[in-house]
Structure formats: structure tokens, C-alpha cells
Design a protein around this motif. Sequence first.
Motif, mmCIF file in Angstrom:
data_model
loop_
_atom_site.group_PDB
_atom_site.id
_atom_site.type_symbol
_atom_site.label_atom_id
_atom_site.label_comp_id
_atom_site.label_asym_id
_atom_site.label_seq_id
_atom_site.Cartn_x
_atom_site.Cartn_y
_atom_site.Cartn_z
ATOM 1 N N GLY A 43 -5.583 2.834 11.915
ATOM 2 C CA GLY A 43 -6.097 2.907 10.557
ATOM 3 C C GLY A 43 -5.784 4.237 9.917
ATOM 4 N N LEU A 44 -5.737 4.235 8.589
ATOM 5 C CA LEU A 44 -5.415 5.445 7.836
ATOM 6 C C LEU A 44 -6.266 5.492 6.579
ATOM 7 N N ALA A 45 -6.751 6.685 6.257
ATOM 8 C CA ALA A 45 -7.494 6.917 5.017
ATOM 9 C C ALA A 45 -6.831 8.057 4.265
ATOM 10 N N ALA A 46 -6.843 7.986 2.938
ATOM 11 C CA ALA A 46 -6.240 9.035 2.116
ATOM 12 C C ALA A 46 -7.073 9.241 0.861
ATOM 13 N N VAL A 47 -7.116 10.479 0.403
ATOM 14 C CA VAL A 47 -7.754 10.800 -0.872
ATOM 15 C C VAL A 47 -6.699 10.648 -1.959
ATOM 16 N N THR A 48 -6.841 9.621 -2.784
ATOM 17 C CA THR A 48 -5.878 9.326 -3.841
ATOM 18 C C THR A 48 -6.498 9.625 -5.206
ATOM 19 N N ALA A 49 -5.719 9.428 -6.252
ATOM 20 C CA ALA A 49 -6.231 9.639 -7.607
ATOM 21 C C ALA A 49 -7.367 8.678 -7.928
ATOM 22 N N GLU A 50 -7.398 7.537 -7.244
ATOM 23 C CA GLU A 50 -8.458 6.541 -7.460
ATOM 24 C C GLU A 50 -9.641 6.739 -6.521
ATOM 25 N N GLY A 51 -9.587 7.751 -5.670
ATOM 26 C CA GLY A 51 -10.664 7.991 -4.720
ATOM 27 C C GLY A 51 -10.183 7.817 -3.296
ATOM 28 N N LEU A 52 -11.126 7.700 -2.379
ATOM 29 C CA LEU A 52 -10.784 7.571 -0.965
ATOM 30 C C LEU A 52 -10.421 6.119 -0.671
ATOM 31 N N ARG A 53 -9.192 5.912 -0.239
ATOM 32 C CA ARG A 53 -8.690 4.575 0.079
ATOM 33 C C ARG A 53 -8.375 4.515 1.570
ATOM 34 N N HIS A 54 -8.640 3.369 2.203
ATOM 35 C CA HIS A 54 -8.315 3.263 3.627
ATOM 36 C C HIS A 54 -7.862 1.849 3.963
ATOM 37 N N GLN A 55 -7.129 1.749 5.064
ATOM 38 C CA GLN A 55 -6.699 0.454 5.578
ATOM 39 C C GLN A 55 -6.649 0.519 7.101
ATOM 40 N N ASN A 56 -7.320 -0.422 7.751
ATOM 41 C CA ASN A 56 -7.309 -0.554 9.203
ATOM 42 C C ASN A 56 -6.705 -1.903 9.573
ATOM 43 N N ARG A 57 -5.936 -1.915 10.648
ATOM 44 C CA ARG A 57 -5.310 -3.153 11.112
ATOM 45 C C ARG A 57 -5.366 -3.232 12.631
ATOM 46 N N LEU A 58 -5.419 -4.456 13.145
ATOM 47 C CA LEU A 58 -5.221 -4.654 14.567
ATOM 48 C C LEU A 58 -3.754 -4.424 14.888
ATOM 49 N N GLY A 59 -3.494 -3.913 16.083
ATOM 50 C CA GLY A 59 -2.124 -3.624 16.478
ATOM 51 C C GLY A 59 -1.854 -2.130 16.476
ATOM 52 N N SER A 60 -0.630 -1.770 16.780
ATOM 53 C CA SER A 60 -0.254 -0.372 16.965
ATOM 54 C C SER A 60 -0.018 0.339 15.640
ATOM 55 N N ALA A 61 0.152 1.660 15.733
ATOM 56 C CA ALA A 61 0.480 2.448 14.548
ATOM 57 C C ALA A 61 1.840 2.049 13.980
ATOM 58 N N SER A 62 2.778 1.702 14.850
ATOM 59 C CA SER A 62 4.083 1.235 14.364
ATOM 60 C C SER A 62 3.925 -0.033 13.541
ATOM 61 N N HIS A 63 3.035 -0.905 13.986
ATOM 62 C CA HIS A 63 2.739 -2.136 13.250
ATOM 63 C C HIS A 63 2.159 -1.795 11.877
ATOM 64 N N LEU A 64 1.221 -0.844 11.838
ATOM 65 C CA LEU A 64 0.640 -0.427 10.559
ATOM 66 C C LEU A 64 1.699 0.197 9.655
ATOM 67 N N ALA A 65 2.579 1.013 10.231
ATOM 68 C CA ALA A 65 3.593 1.705 9.438
ATOM 69 C C ALA A 65 4.527 0.731 8.727
ATOM 70 N N GLN A 66 4.747 -0.428 9.328
ATOM 71 C CA GLN A 66 5.632 -1.420 8.723
ATOM 72 C C GLN A 66 4.975 -2.149 7.556
ATOM 73 N N ARG A 67 3.646 -2.074 7.467
ATOM 74 C CA ARG A 67 2.926 -2.889 6.490
ATOM 75 C C ARG A 67 2.112 -2.095 5.473
ATOM 76 N N LEU A 68 1.917 -0.812 5.726
ATOM 77 C CA LEU A 68 1.083 -0.028 4.823
ATOM 78 C C LEU A 68 1.825 0.265 3.518
ATOM 79 N N PRO A 69 1.246 -0.080 2.360
ATOM 80 C CA PRO A 69 1.889 0.236 1.074
ATOM 81 C C PRO A 69 1.672 1.714 0.728
ATOM 82 N N LEU A 70 2.570 2.567 1.194
ATOM 83 C CA LEU A 70 2.388 4.008 1.036
ATOM 84 C C LEU A 70 2.257 4.431 -0.422
ATOM 85 N N ASP A 71 2.856 3.668 -1.339
ATOM 86 C CA ASP A 71 2.756 4.038 -2.750
ATOM 87 C C ASP A 71 1.320 3.952 -3.262
ATOM 88 N N GLN A 72 0.454 3.212 -2.538
ATOM 89 C CA GLN A 72 -0.953 3.119 -2.916
ATOM 90 C C GLN A 72 -1.816 4.165 -2.212
#
Length: 473
Positions: free
Chosen positions: A34-63
Motif C-alpha cells: 500500500g501507498l499513501a501520498a499527500v496530494t493537492a486534494e489531501g491525503l490519498r492512499h491505495q492498498n492492494r493484495l499482492g506484491s509491491a511490483s503488482h501495485l506498481a503496475q496498477r497504481l495511477p501515479l498521476d493521481q
Amino acid sequence: MCGVSGYIGPTPDAAAAVLRMMVEIEGRGPHSAGLAAVTAEGLRHQNRLGSASHLAQRLPLDQFQGRAAAGHVRYATAGSLEDAQPLVGEIGGRRIAIAVNGDTVAIHGKSVDAYRRTMQTVYRARSDTETLLHLVAQTPGNTLVERLQEAFRHVEGAWSLVALIDDTQLIAMRDPWGFRPLWLASADGGYAVASEDCAFSPDWTKVREIRPGEMVRIGPDLVPQAIQYRPVAPRLYCCSFERVYLMSPGSSGVFPFRTACGTVLAEEVLAGEGIPVGVSAVVAMLDSGRDAANAFAYRLGLPVMSGINRTRLGRDVRAFLGHSEDDRLRLAAQKHMPNQEVLRGRDIFLVEDSIVRSDTLRVVVRMMKAVGSGAVHVAVASPRITGPCYYGIATPTTDKLIAARMTIEGTRQHIGADSLRHLSISGFQSCYAHLSIAGFRERLFPGRDVCDACMTGDYPPFVPSTHTAKRVP
């Protein structure tokens, strides 16, 4: 058994930096990320089952564009996606994300379960991290930083913690006993923290480890503030098993320690019965057994041969972290490939870093003999693990530990080896001279700085009430 990471810097690409660190340490926890970030819209986070590589393939970094982010990779000792971290809550009008590596033994002198029952709270997760988040919420303080400090003054256990506050603050905390590692680096005009320094980019500058009992706060001004929120414990408990097995071979201190363990193990072989007749080569269990095997072979004057190789499928898999015995056996078979040209007709020393349940070793010895190897003599570069760990390693009960249930001879027969020997406790402890807490204590000593309770029975003063560890001869 998890890994944490965080970054704060001058540009809005913190999430990308944290994601890279998470992938580097994903061997510490493949079950969720899972990853959390402080963005212009506030604190956003996303957690997923599976590895970090799995998350890296699916996380919309632009958000997730922002100057500060925190991440977590998790081995699932309890729960499901609800227990994936970072966990996010709102406290005192501010949103906070918390990611923890470790396990809690007691809060305000009560077990975690007993303390949960005293709190008038509805829990969504089963992990103790949610309990810690509620503890922070119910602790008085003018700021979240003050609440974190005060709350963790009443916790016993192991934690290396990264917290992210929505006003662009990154917090790193380590327990006063120093169980779990936590590193600090200066990076691209900002700062990064991670469970292991192998997570840092080569062009970043390692500063030091977070000290036991220390909080490091980094705000929008990017000036680190070190706060000793609890005194350093008189007796530290840096986990020896972290260095034996869990840490990446590229992390600081791992190579000299594992090399020393292999050398001392070889010296014990020579001082005992000597090299078994017919043994002509050493084979390493990859990857955590490699450094010990190289040193072991060098001291004995034997060649190291690649008798066991990693498959592409198993390159990033830890069979130890499988949920069940069948799962672990399947993973062990998937990740190892015996080299018939090396093994056929040859008597071998097979060097392993440790034996916990023995599932992987049992599969590998069977595979070696199936392709025609001669005798397989197993040498283990650590003592027998006879007791559970309550402080963050995934061995909470003795019924999962083969050394707690079987003698050495029983274990040898179970794994199918022709002989089995372990590094002695005294030999293992002599290698602690190669361990350190960078920037705080440059050499660690047995009985003062290192936890080897799972091997010696010398537990910290706080253990669960269910603790019944015993040693098998």
C-alpha cells in the motif's frame, strides 16, 4: 514481518520514489502493498493484495502527485485487505497514514486483545496497527506529533514506523529496544526512510539508522528534527534473524555478518568430525545462504558450485512466507532448479542460512537426490530455532518450528539429508561483532544488544501470557 518506506522532497514525485523503494524491499512482505501520498486534494492512499511490483503496475501515479508519501509491504500474519497498510484515519482534524513493521506485545500494561476490549471502538481490521492508530487518537496532545510520542511511550513490543500527516509531514519512529531496522537517507533535495538501505537509490546519501527510542520528523521545510521520545533501553534487542535470513544481501552489514557465520561454521566442522569423506563441493541455498556458503567453502578449501539455481518464476518468492505447508512446498518446488551436471554422482555440502519449518530444505534435498546427487550433507549457518518470535517475525507459535518438535537426528531424517549440523550458539554470537546500528552503536554484543531469543530462550522482559517456549535436545 513487513517493510516500510517514506519520502519527502521538493518536487511532487514522492509516490514514485516510495514505490521504487517498496519494490526493492518487497521480499519482506509479498501478500499486500500500500501507498499513501499527500496530494493537492489531501491525503490519498491505495492498498492492494499482492506484491509491491503488482501495485506498481496498477497504481495511477498521476493521481498521487505530491511532495510526501509513505509505503508498506506486508507479510500477512493476520487478516486480509482490511489489514493492509498504510492504515489511514482522521485525528484532531488531520488525516494520518501509519505503516508499521513489527508486533505489539502490550499497551498500557495490557495485552493487545485485552486493551482492545477496554476501548469503545469498532474495529475493521485484526492487526495491532489499527489498535495503535486508535491509541494515538485517544492520547492527548496539541499536535499529531505530540500524540504519537505520548502514545508510544505506553507500548511494549517492536516497531519501526513511518507516518504521513496531511499537512506534509513525514514521521519515522523506532522502538527503544531497536528490534527492527529503520534507515534515513538524504535524497534529491529531500529525505527518505526505509526498513533497509538497499531500498535507496545509489545516488542518495545514507545518513544513519534511526536510533532506538527516536522519532525523526521532517516537515515542508525539509529540515529533519530528531526527538528522543523514549530513552534508549538499557538492553537492546536488535533481531539477529533479520540478518540471517530476512534482509537483502545488498543491505548494510549483511555480507560481513553472513560471511562470518559461514567461516565460523567451517571452523566448527574442522574442529569436530572434519569434512565427510567424499565431499567435493559446496552448494548454496539462494539467496540468503550464498554469502555463508562462499565463506564456508573458502575456509574448507572446497569449490562452490551452482548445484541449485533459481527459476525465473521463483526469483522474488520466499517459500517461508507461504500461508500453509502445501503452499510452502509448492513455492519451494517452483523457485528451485537442481543442476544435474553439477550434482550427479557428487557428494555435496549444502549450506543453508537457517531452518524454521524445514519445508524448503526438504524439497531441495529431495530434488537433488532425484537428479542423482551423492550424499547431501546439510550445514546451517545459524543455531536451531526452537522458540517463537513475538516481535515481528512470522513464527509466533512453537508448533510451526521443526527444532521445537524434533531432535537434530529427527530433523535430519525428516529432510532426507545424510548429515545435519548447525552453527553453535557461541559461534553464532561471536559473529555479532560484525553487526551495528549505523551512527549509534558501531559494534553489537551478545546479551546486551542483540535478540536471539528464538535460538537461546533469552527473551525480552515482555512476552505474551501464552509464552511456553521450550528447547528440544
